[in-house]
Design a protein around this motif. Structure first.
Motif, PDB file in Angstrom:
ATOM      1  N   LYS A 221     -10.389  10.569 -13.487  1.00 34.83           N
ATOM      2  CA  LYS A 221      -9.290  10.037 -13.533  1.00 34.83           C
ATOM      3  C   LYS A 221      -8.222  10.039 -12.311  1.00 34.83           C
ATOM      4  O   LYS A 221      -8.031   9.588 -11.322  1.00 34.83           O
ATOM      5  N   ILE A 222      -8.756  11.631 -12.053  1.00 39.44           N
ATOM      6  CA  ILE A 222      -7.969  12.040 -11.006  1.00 39.44           C
ATOM      7  C   ILE A 222      -8.055  12.041  -9.850  1.00 39.44           C
ATOM      8  O   ILE A 222      -8.408  12.025  -8.441  1.00 39.44           O
ATOM      9  N   ALA A 223     -10.357  12.016  -9.801  1.00 37.64           N
ATOM     10  CA  ALA A 223     -10.636  12.044  -8.206  1.00 37.64           C
ATOM     11  C   ALA A 223     -10.820  10.451  -7.910  1.00 37.64           C
ATOM     12  O   ALA A 223     -10.003  10.135  -7.181  1.00 37.64           O
ATOM     13  N   ILE A 224     -10.302   9.215  -8.968  1.00 38.43           N
ATOM     14  CA  ILE A 224      -9.697   8.064  -8.916  1.00 38.43           C
ATOM     15  C   ILE A 224      -8.933   8.300  -8.021  1.00 38.43           C
ATOM     16  O   ILE A 224      -8.553   7.516  -7.312  1.00 38.43           O
ATOM     17  N   LEU A 225      -7.819   8.763  -8.203  1.00 41.00           N
ATOM     18  CA  LEU A 225      -6.324   9.057  -7.941  1.00 41.00           C
ATOM     19  C   LEU A 225      -7.003   9.370  -6.191  1.00 41.00           C
ATOM     20  O   LEU A 225      -5.975   8.869  -5.617  1.00 41.00           O
TER      21      LEU A 225
ATOM     22  N   LEU B  36       0.586  -1.078  -0.073  1.00 43.44           N
ATOM     23  CA  LEU B  36       0.166   0.215  -0.087  1.00 43.44           C
ATOM     24  C   LEU B  36       0.803   1.122  -0.274  1.00 43.44           C
ATOM     25  O   LEU B  36       0.387   2.007   0.038  1.00 43.44           O
ATOM     26  N   ALA B  37       2.421   1.477   0.698  1.00 45.80           N
ATOM     27  CA  ALA B  37       3.249   2.389   0.653  1.00 45.80           C
ATOM     28  C   ALA B  37       3.617   2.073  -0.574  1.00 45.80           C
ATOM     29  O   ALA B  37       3.235   4.103  -0.917  1.00 45.80           O
ATOM     30  N   VAL B  38       3.877   1.928  -1.644  1.00 48.81           N
ATOM     31  CA  VAL B  38       4.096   2.263  -2.453  1.00 48.81           C
ATOM     32  C   VAL B  38       3.031   2.720  -3.852  1.00 48.81           C
ATOM     33  O   VAL B  38       3.286   3.592  -4.210  1.00 48.81           O
ATOM     34  N   ILE B  39       1.554   2.194  -3.720  1.00 45.37           N
ATOM     35  CA  ILE B  39       0.497   3.060  -4.156  1.00 45.37           C
ATOM     36  C   ILE B  39       0.443   4.140  -3.944  1.00 45.37           C
ATOM     37  O   ILE B  39       0.041   5.332  -4.611  1.00 45.37           O
ATOM     38  N   LEU B  40       0.482   4.138  -2.250  1.00 45.71           N
ATOM     39  CA  LEU B  40       0.194   5.719  -2.353  1.00 45.71           C
ATOM     40  C   LEU B  40       1.401   6.459  -2.733  1.00 45.71           C
ATOM     41  O   LEU B  40       1.447   7.939  -2.600  1.00 45.71           O
ATOM     42  N   ALA B  41       2.770   6.391  -2.650  1.00 43.45           N
ATOM     43  CA  ALA B  41       3.854   7.533  -3.081  1.00 43.45           C
ATOM     44  C   ALA B  41       3.373   6.998  -5.102  1.00 43.45           C
ATOM     45  O   ALA B  41       3.354   8.353  -4.737  1.00 43.45           O
ATOM     46  N   GLY B  42       3.351   6.560  -5.380  1.00 48.30           N
ATOM     47  CA  GLY B  42       2.504   6.822  -6.604  1.00 48.30           C
ATOM     48  C   GLY B  42       1.213   7.308  -6.604  1.00 48.30           C
ATOM     49  O   GLY B  42       1.380   8.281  -7.531  1.00 48.30           O
ATOM     50  N   ALA B  43       0.636   7.176  -6.117  1.00 53.61           N
ATOM     51  CA  ALA B  43      -1.009   8.077  -6.294  1.00 53.61           C
ATOM     52  C   ALA B  43      -0.708   9.418  -5.776  1.00 53.61           C
ATOM     53  O   ALA B  43      -1.291  10.356  -6.808  1.00 53.61           O
ATOM     54  N   PHE B  44       0.271   9.480  -4.878  1.00 55.85           N
ATOM     55  CA  PHE B  44       1.025  11.532  -4.731  1.00 55.85           C
ATOM     56  C   PHE B  44       0.780  11.907  -5.955  1.00 55.85           C
ATOM     57  O   PHE B  44       0.471  12.935  -5.833  1.00 55.85           O
ATOM     58  N   VAL B  45       2.162  11.350  -6.514  1.00 55.11           N
ATOM     59  CA  VAL B  45       2.748  12.213  -7.449  1.00 55.11           C
ATOM     60  C   VAL B  45       1.820  11.742  -8.799  1.00 55.11           C
ATOM     61  O   VAL B  45       1.951  13.250  -8.924  1.00 55.11           O
ATOM     62  N   LEU B  46       1.077  11.195  -8.793  1.00 50.39           N
ATOM     63  CA  LEU B  46       0.581  11.015 -10.090  1.00 50.39           C
ATOM     64  C   LEU B  46      -1.091  12.317 -10.081  1.00 50.39           C
ATOM     65  O   LEU B  46      -1.379  13.821 -10.716  1.00 50.39           O
ATOM     66  N   LEU B  47      -1.103  12.008  -8.286  1.00 43.74           N
ATOM     67  CA  LEU B  47      -1.872  13.304  -8.330  1.00 43.74           C
ATOM     68  C   LEU B  47      -2.002  14.704  -8.646  1.00 43.74           C
ATOM     69  O   LEU B  47      -2.822  15.345  -8.885  1.00 43.74           O
ATOM     70  N   ILE B  48      -0.159  15.101  -7.567  1.00 45.56           N
ATOM     71  CA  ILE B  48       0.065  16.551  -7.761  1.00 45.56           C
ATOM     72  C   ILE B  48       0.445  16.875  -9.362  1.00 45.56           C
ATOM     73  O   ILE B  48      -0.245  17.882  -9.978  1.00 45.56           O
ATOM     74  N   SER B  49       0.593  15.991 -10.005  1.00 48.10           N
ATOM     75  CA  SER B  49       1.637  16.497 -11.509  1.00 48.10           C
ATOM     76  C   SER B  49       0.437  16.530 -12.071  1.00 48.10           C
ATOM     77  O   SER B  49       0.239  17.306 -13.264  1.00 48.10           O
ATOM     78  N   MET B  50      -0.564  14.695 -12.300  1.00 47.11           N
ATOM     79  CA  MET B  50      -1.898  15.194 -13.234  1.00 47.11           C
ATOM     80  C   MET B  50      -3.004  16.777 -12.892  1.00 47.11           C
ATOM     81  O   MET B  50      -3.306  17.287 -13.866  1.00 47.11           O
ATOM     82  N   GLY B  51      -2.823  17.029 -11.591  1.00 47.32           N
ATOM     83  CA  GLY B  51      -4.560  17.588 -11.589  1.00 47.32           C
ATOM     84  C   GLY B  51      -4.005  19.444 -11.296  1.00 47.32           C
ATOM     85  O   GLY B  51      -5.027  20.322 -10.075  1.00 47.32           O
ATOM     86  N   HIS B  52      -2.748  19.782 -11.739  1.00 48.46           N
ATOM     87  CA  HIS B  52      -2.421  21.142 -11.148  1.00 48.46           C
ATOM     88  C   HIS B  52      -2.835  22.216 -11.627  1.00 48.46           C
ATOM     89  O   HIS B  52      -3.161  23.338 -11.517  1.00 48.46           O
ATOM     90  N   GLY B  53      -3.125  21.694 -12.858  1.00 49.18           N
ATOM     91  CA  GLY B  53      -3.933  22.353 -13.261  1.00 49.18           C
ATOM     92  C   GLY B  53      -5.755  23.257 -13.274  1.00 49.18           C
ATOM     93  O   GLY B  53      -6.028  23.892 -13.605  1.00 49.18           O
ATOM     94  N   GLU B  54      -6.120  22.259 -12.037  1.00 52.64           N
ATOM     95  CA  GLU B  54      -6.751  22.696 -11.865  1.00 52.64           C
ATOM     96  C   GLU B  54      -7.443  23.401 -10.164  1.00 52.64           C
ATOM     97  O   GLU B  54      -8.612  24.399 -10.301  1.00 52.64           O
ATOM     98  N   ILE B  55      -6.019  23.991 -10.257  1.00 53.05           N
ATOM     99  CA  ILE B  55      -6.014  25.277  -9.059  1.00 53.05           C
ATOM    100  C   ILE B  55      -6.330  26.276  -9.669  1.00 53.05           C
ATOM    101  O   ILE B  55      -5.893  26.729  -9.927  1.00 53.05           O
ATOM    102  N   ASN B  56      -6.665  27.415  -8.368  1.00 56.68           N
ATOM    103  CA  ASN B  56      -7.001  27.933  -8.881  1.00 56.68           C
ATOM    104  C   ASN B  56      -6.587  29.488  -7.567  1.00 56.68           C
ATOM    105  O   ASN B  56      -6.869  28.861  -6.411  1.00 56.68           O
ATOM    106  N   TYR B  57      -5.617  29.416  -8.090  1.00 62.74           N
ATOM    107  CA  TYR B  57      -4.673  30.584  -7.842  1.00 62.74           C
ATOM    108  C   TYR B  57      -4.934  31.602  -6.888  1.00 62.74           C
ATOM    109  O   TYR B  57      -4.629  32.379  -5.182  1.00 62.74           O
TER     110      TYR B  57
END
Length: 336
Positions: free
Chosen positions: A261-265, A142-163
């Motif tokens: 996909k990001i929501a699933i991540l 689960l720790a390996v999946i956790l690390a991968g999910a965090f990196v993908l979540l931040i990298s794929m979802g940063h475009g949704e940020i309202n600064y």
């Protein structure tokens, strides 16, 4: 390699399910006040680690919290240490059980929090009764999946940020989230093991604490900036609604993310962060009770201890209390 492993031991101990609720608590003040609170908490957590290392240098190798308190304070201090230990770990256990129940109920259509909590407990009960080897295998996976999910979540979802959302601030609420942040920087419990692992080399232990805790700080800054830049404070679906409904930041995040996909991540990350913390706390509590009560470490004993721990946790999750935040912020936070 030992230094490398020691650094990751600090990181792995600190990062856990506490970060799921962190953006909700920080949201009241906003990102910039929350950033200040994060830095202050990190600094004092790191310095407390330095003091702990110095205290360990004055006692025999292999000392734990109880030995340390008896050597430096008094034998009667053992009672207080046991009380604080149980308060910390029981509070964490109650929070994670409630969080697991909420996750299952939100993931499975029509499932209640009651059935979700029961399912979450029963799903991992065999691993806990099986012992450290079973918990270690699933925890690493689960720790390996956790690390991968965090990196993908931040990298794929940063475009949704309202600064613009990150600029909202209320400095009067800057330090209201400190108790929960203290819980989230809770790596001190592993320092005795770290000290023994590095053979009492104080410089290497302190270096591990500095580098490891700073990495945790960076992860938390990225995580909170990500959430607070996407989820508004107020509204039907917001940080406030998550707090009132005893939900983590993941629930409103999934609503506002434009990609399924990001929501699933996000949900995968939620599940792994919660479960790895839940398994670690549960097995630690069972070991502590086994040693304190002088019990055998067989399967039958672990099953009895699991019953003693999880029945109260399940019953508490059924109340209308905000168990997740009350436990993390006031129980675990104050005990830490």
């Amino acid at each position: 390699m030992k230094q490398f492993n020691a650094i990751f031991l600090v990181i792995g101990t600190a990062i856990g399910a506490g970060m799921l609720g962190m953006p909700v608590e920080m949201g009241w003040g906003g990102f910039l006040p929350g950033l200040l609170a994060l830095v202050v908490t990190w600094f004092f957590s790191m310095v407390s680690g330095f003091f702990f290392v110095k205290a360990l240098s004055h006692v025999k190798t292999g000392a734990n919290f109880l030995t340390l308190s008896e050597s430096i304070l008094s034998k009667s201090s053992r009672i207080y240490i046991v009380f604080l230990y149980l308060l910390l770990f029981l509070s964490l256990l109650f929070a994670y059980v409630k969080g697991g129940g909420v996750f299952v109920s939100e993931t499975v259509n029509g499932a209640s929090i009651t059935s979700g909590t029961l399912f979450f407990i029963l799903l991992f009960l065999p691993f806990l009764i099986g012992g450290h080897s079973f918990v270690g295998v699933i925890n690493s996976f689960l720790a390996v999946i956790l690390a991968g999910a965090f990196v993908l979540l931040i990298s794929m979802g940063h475009g949704e940020i309202n600064y613009d959302l990150l600029l909202r601030k209320d400095w009067s609420k800057t330090f209201s989230c400190i108790p929960l942040l203290v819980t989230s920087f809770g790596f001190q419990g592993v320092i005795p093991s770290l000290y023994n692992y590095l053979e009492g080399n104080e410089k290497e232990v302190i270096r591990s604490i500095v580098v490891g805790s700073f990495f945790v700080l960076v992860v938390y800054v990225l995580w909170n900036g990500y959430i607070l830049g996407i989820v508004p404070l107020n509204g039907t679906i917001s940080l406030v609604s998550a707090s009132l409904n005893d939900q983590t930041a993941i629930s409103p995040l999934c609503y506002f993310l434009g990609s399924s996909k990001i929501a699933i991540l996000a949900r995968v990350f939620y599940f792994c962060a919660l479960t790895t913390s839940f398994l670690g706390v549960s097995i630690s509590l069972m070991d502590f009770l086994k040693d304190a009560l002088k019990l055998d470490g067989n399967i039958k004993t672990r099953a009895k201890l699991a019953f003693v721990l999880f029945v109260p946790a399940f019953l508490l999750s059924e109340t209308s209390l905000r168990i997740f935040y009350l436990s993390l912020k006031y129980g675990a936070g104050l005990a830490s």
